[in-house]
Scaffold this motif. Structure first.
Motif, mmCIF file in Angstrom:
data_model
loop_
_atom_site.group_PDB
_atom_site.id
_atom_site.type_symbol
_atom_site.label_atom_id
_atom_site.label_comp_id
_atom_site.label_asym_id
_atom_site.label_seq_id
_atom_site.Cartn_x
_atom_site.Cartn_y
_atom_site.Cartn_z
ATOM 1 N N MET A 298 0.798 -1.145 -0.107
ATOM 2 C CA MET A 298 -0.193 -0.179 -0.061
ATOM 3 C C MET A 298 0.978 1.200 -0.099
ATOM 4 N N ILE A 299 0.983 1.879 -1.049
ATOM 5 C CA ILE A 299 1.887 2.993 -1.251
ATOM 6 C C ILE A 299 1.157 4.400 -1.434
ATOM 7 N N SER A 300 1.897 5.513 -1.048
ATOM 8 C CA SER A 300 1.689 6.753 -1.242
ATOM 9 C C SER A 300 1.739 7.158 -2.711
ATOM 10 N N ASP A 301 1.050 8.130 -2.954
ATOM 11 C CA ASP A 301 0.750 8.426 -4.440
ATOM 12 C C ASP A 301 1.822 9.601 -4.761
ATOM 13 N N VAL A 302 3.299 8.841 -4.871
ATOM 14 C CA VAL A 302 4.530 9.877 -5.029
ATOM 15 C C VAL A 302 5.093 9.044 -6.166
ATOM 16 N N PRO A 303 5.839 9.705 -7.122
ATOM 17 C CA PRO A 303 6.412 9.125 -8.298
ATOM 18 C C PRO A 303 7.581 8.014 -7.805
ATOM 19 N N TYR A 320 -8.556 6.228 -3.391
ATOM 20 C CA TYR A 320 -7.226 5.270 -3.459
ATOM 21 C C TYR A 320 -7.664 4.446 -4.788
ATOM 22 N N ARG A 321 -6.820 3.458 -5.123
ATOM 23 C CA ARG A 321 -6.973 2.687 -6.214
ATOM 24 C C ARG A 321 -6.501 1.273 -5.807
ATOM 25 N N ARG A 322 -7.284 0.263 -6.465
ATOM 26 C CA ARG A 322 -6.759 -1.413 -6.432
ATOM 27 C C ARG A 322 -6.010 -1.508 -7.523
ATOM 28 N N CYS A 323 -4.699 -1.788 -7.450
ATOM 29 C CA CYS A 323 -4.017 -1.917 -8.375
ATOM 30 C C CYS A 323 -3.376 -3.288 -8.479
ATOM 31 N N SER A 324 -2.460 -3.766 -9.451
ATOM 32 C CA SER A 324 -2.088 -5.121 -9.537
ATOM 33 C C SER A 324 -1.124 -5.540 -8.435
ATOM 34 N N PHE A 325 -0.605 -4.774 -7.752
ATOM 35 C CA PHE A 325 0.697 -4.895 -6.681
ATOM 36 C C PHE A 325 -0.119 -4.658 -5.295
ATOM 37 N N GLY A 326 -1.147 -4.232 -5.267
ATOM 38 C CA GLY A 326 -1.824 -3.792 -4.032
ATOM 39 C C GLY A 326 -2.713 -2.426 -4.253
ATOM 40 N N TYR A 327 -2.288 -1.375 -3.329
ATOM 41 C CA TYR A 327 -3.008 -0.463 -3.376
ATOM 42 C C TYR A 327 -2.162 1.185 -3.434
ATOM 43 N N ASN A 346 -11.978 -7.088 3.413
ATOM 44 C CA ASN A 346 -12.903 -7.617 2.799
ATOM 45 C C ASN A 346 -12.775 -8.485 1.418
ATOM 46 N N ASN A 347 -11.696 -8.331 0.958
ATOM 47 C CA ASN A 347 -11.190 -9.066 -0.331
ATOM 48 C C ASN A 347 -9.789 -9.665 -0.008
ATOM 49 N N ARG A 348 -9.787 -10.581 0.768
ATOM 50 C CA ARG A 348 -8.370 -11.162 1.208
ATOM 51 C C ARG A 348 -7.915 -12.044 -0.173
ATOM 52 N N TYR A 349 -8.740 -12.609 -0.847
ATOM 53 C CA TYR A 349 -8.390 -13.388 -1.952
ATOM 54 C C TYR A 349 -7.645 -12.631 -3.275
ATOM 55 N N TYR A 350 -7.595 -11.233 -3.133
ATOM 56 C CA TYR A 350 -6.848 -10.496 -3.968
ATOM 57 C C TYR A 350 -5.352 -10.741 -3.803
ATOM 58 N N SER A 351 -4.945 -11.172 -2.515
ATOM 59 C CA SER A 351 -3.615 -11.252 -2.046
ATOM 60 C C SER A 351 -2.644 -12.278 -2.980
ATOM 61 N N ILE A 352 -3.381 -13.441 -3.377
ATOM 62 C CA ILE A 352 -2.625 -14.226 -4.163
ATOM 63 C C ILE A 352 -2.185 -13.583 -5.513
ATOM 64 N N GLU A 353 -3.109 -12.813 -6.129
ATOM 65 C CA GLU A 353 -2.713 -12.046 -7.613
ATOM 66 C C GLU A 353 -1.822 -10.840 -7.379
ATOM 67 N N PHE A 354 -1.963 -10.420 -6.081
ATOM 68 C CA PHE A 354 -1.052 -9.166 -5.924
ATOM 69 C C PHE A 354 0.291 -9.794 -5.561
ATOM 70 N N ARG A 355 0.357 -10.751 -5.063
ATOM 71 C CA ARG A 355 1.861 -11.397 -4.704
ATOM 72 C C ARG A 355 2.476 -11.905 -6.126
ATOM 73 N N LYS A 356 1.677 -12.364 -7.047
ATOM 74 C CA LYS A 356 2.265 -12.920 -8.431
ATOM 75 C C LYS A 356 2.756 -11.477 -9.136
ATOM 76 N N THR A 357 2.082 -10.493 -8.786
ATOM 77 C CA THR A 357 2.644 -9.196 -9.801
ATOM 78 C C THR A 357 3.846 -8.659 -9.016
ATOM 79 N N ILE A 358 3.881 -8.631 -7.617
ATOM 80 C CA ILE A 358 5.161 -8.293 -6.853
ATOM 81 C C ILE A 358 6.111 -9.361 -7.189
#
Length: 384
Positions: A298-303, A320-327, A346-358
């Protein structure tokens, strides 16, 4: 060609950050370079048996310390330490080609001055952060710097616009970490990961200072009671008392203080998400270390943080934005952190896909690729 890498300190076993990056860079360069490789520290390492520097010695890296007692001592007596480094360079430099790679402001100041009068010695500055008070030093030392390696596209843009440097002297090479080494230190295996549906481990790591902006996340999470998560903040610094006062009556927020590097890795490996609310960053080593464990972010909106994933900034209508890596969240907006965390809970199942991208981006930022690009820059200086 001899390569001299200069860092503010050699206390690599505890500080992490740029210190660990210079260690990994030395280790990779000496493995693929025929000439001598030196690691030079400005401030004295109090831990004489530091296993990290001893490991570098075994690999063939020459370790040299200027023996300043502190950063303040180094600044107050910068001419003394520049002369000391100058004499070392005069005794060890190759007759053909030498590169002095300088990391962080103090090393750049001392290293650039030390290079004066040394024949066939090129200075390459690695610009690690978006420095707000650097104009005078950059302007004074510009004639001595042959190339600037910027650790992100944002840092390169800043160097060009704020310090009026030409494109020909700038190159962007992101920082990297040794992914395999980091994971092996705690025997981490990707197949061990299974998200816990009962409680979320939210972790932040960094200096408790203004630019890291942890007051925002602590305020946000202190005002977001939920039995589904705990928030652990690791680090120390001038804002510790202020942060502790904000969190003093909140049992699910823990201020862990300064921990050993290995302990930090343990926390990162067990995190469900790492929160980075920084007001600005260059290319965060901590971020890359968390990514080595495939942890969502979960990262702040800085370049400097967005650039790792080529993520565009938030729109005006996005909190906020849900991204491929998290937020991606609004930097100073407590509600943004609360809403993003609520979405993750509320959407813990996203974690698997986040981790693949990371994992994909982590492998792209491996130190082996970074070292090859550094060597290309070093060679190119003398070919031009």
């Amino acid at each position: 060609m001899n390569i001299y890498i200069v860092s503010d300190t050699l206390c690599l076993s505890e500080i992490g950050g740029v210190g660990s990056f210079t260690y990994d860079l030395c280790a990779e360069i000496v493995a693929r370079h025929n000439g001598k490789v030196f690691l030079i520290g400005v401030v004295t390492d109090a831990n004489k048996s530091d296993p990290f520097t001893n490991n570098l010695k075994q690999k063939g890296v020459v370790i040299y310390n200027l023996e300043a007692s502190s950063r303040k001592d180094a600044v107050m007596h910068c001419f003394k330490y520049s002369r000391r480094l100058h004499n070392f360079l005069a005794d060890t430099c190759s007759k053909e080609k030498n590169v002095l790679n300088l990391h962080l402001k103090l090393s750049v100041l001392i290293g650039a001055m030390a290079s004066i009068g040394i024949k066939k010695c090129a200075c390459v500055e690695t610009y690690h952060n978006t420095y707000h008070h650097y104009f005078l030093q950059c302007t004074m030392l510009r004639p001595l710097i042959d190339k600037y390696i910027c650790v992100s596209a944002a840092a390169k843009k800043e160097m060009k616009q704020r310090f009026f440097l030409s494109d020909s002297k700038l190159v962007s090479i992101p920082n990297g970490v040794n992914r395999a080494k980091i994971r092996s230190e705690i025997r981490f295996q990707q197949e061990d990961f299974k998200y816990n549906e009962n409680i979320l481990n939210v972790v932040s790591v960094g200096r408790l200072s203004y630019e890291k902006n942890f007051t925002t996340t602590v305020k946000a999470f202190a005002d977001f009671p939920n039995e589904k998560y705990t928030y652990i903040l690791i680090g120390d610094g001038p804002q510790r008392e202020e942060i502790q006062n904000i969190a003093k009556d909140v049992d699910y927020i823990k201020i862990a203080g300064q921990l050993s590097r290995k302990s930090v890795f343990e926390y990162l490996s067990r995190a469900d998400i790492v929160v980075m609310p920084s007001l600005w960053e260059g290319r965060s080593i901590l971020m890359l270390e968390a990514m080595a464990f495939d942890v969502p972010l979960m990262i702040s909106d800085v370049p400097g943080l967005r650039d790792v994933f080529d993520e565009p900034p938030l729109r005006d209508d996005e909190r906020y934005r849900r991204c491929s890596f998290g937020y991606l969240v609004k930097t100073n907006d407590c509600k943004s952190y609360q809403e993003a965390l609520k979405d993750f809970i509320n959407n813990r199942y996203y974690s698997i896909e986040f981790r693949k991208t990371i994992r994909k981006y982590s492998e792209l930022n491996d130190i082996t690729k970074v070292a090859d690009r550094y060597l290309e820059v070093f060679d190119g200086i003398f070919e031009a």
